[in-house]
Design an enzyme around this catalytic site. Sequence first.
Site: not given
Length: 237
Positions: A7, A43, A50, A70, A190-191, A213
């Site tokens: 990402n 995303h 961003h 996303e 995620h994380d 990401g």
Amino acid sequence: MTKLSVNINKIATLRNSRGGNTPNLLRVAEDIQDFGGQGITIHPRPDERHIRYQDAYDLKPIVHTEYNIEGNPIPKFVDLVLAIQPTQVTLVPDAEDAITSSAGWDTKKHKDFLKEVIEEFARNEIRTSIFVDPVIEMIEGAKETGTDRIELYTEEFASEYAKGNKNAIKPYAECAQLALDMGIGVNAGHDLSLDNIQFFKENIPGLLEVSIGHALISESIYLGLENVINMYLHRLK
């Protein structure tokens, strides 16, 4: 081997902070793929804080691996995806002012809406994935939407793993196995980081793809982008 999709939102955040074109988002996407990354994820959010919508178009000829977009399927986002025709669209129930993704879909409550959106993407031969919490009922609901894949929301796993709680993997493994049994592909994100990715990969059956990401870009500040990409690929083998 589980595929690594990187990402690049954080690259866009850094670029936007100065208003110019440094770092060059397109060049970074090319480098990630040259270094072995097997996909690029973006995303875009409605405020374009961003990734900008124009970035999504500009990346299309650059991404020769898997292109994953996303986002919350509001009309503007759906139109973007249909115009670009990426490899995969990952549906995320973000509020417009969300700093980052914070929950998966309630696939029971939003079944009809998700089914309608997924059918539109399917008609255009775009693979779909739904962002979900590791809850059995949500996986069962995802099956009813017709999605190709789910993406397990891994923030809770990452938080608990950092505290030494390896049992936090159990609901993810159970949900992944159920998805596989129902013919749904399994992604995750995620994380996830260099610290937890190997343990996660080793315990999740049939894991097809991870999207990483924030941690990957942060780690690259210290260790270098090419080095970090290959460290992830080693752990995902």
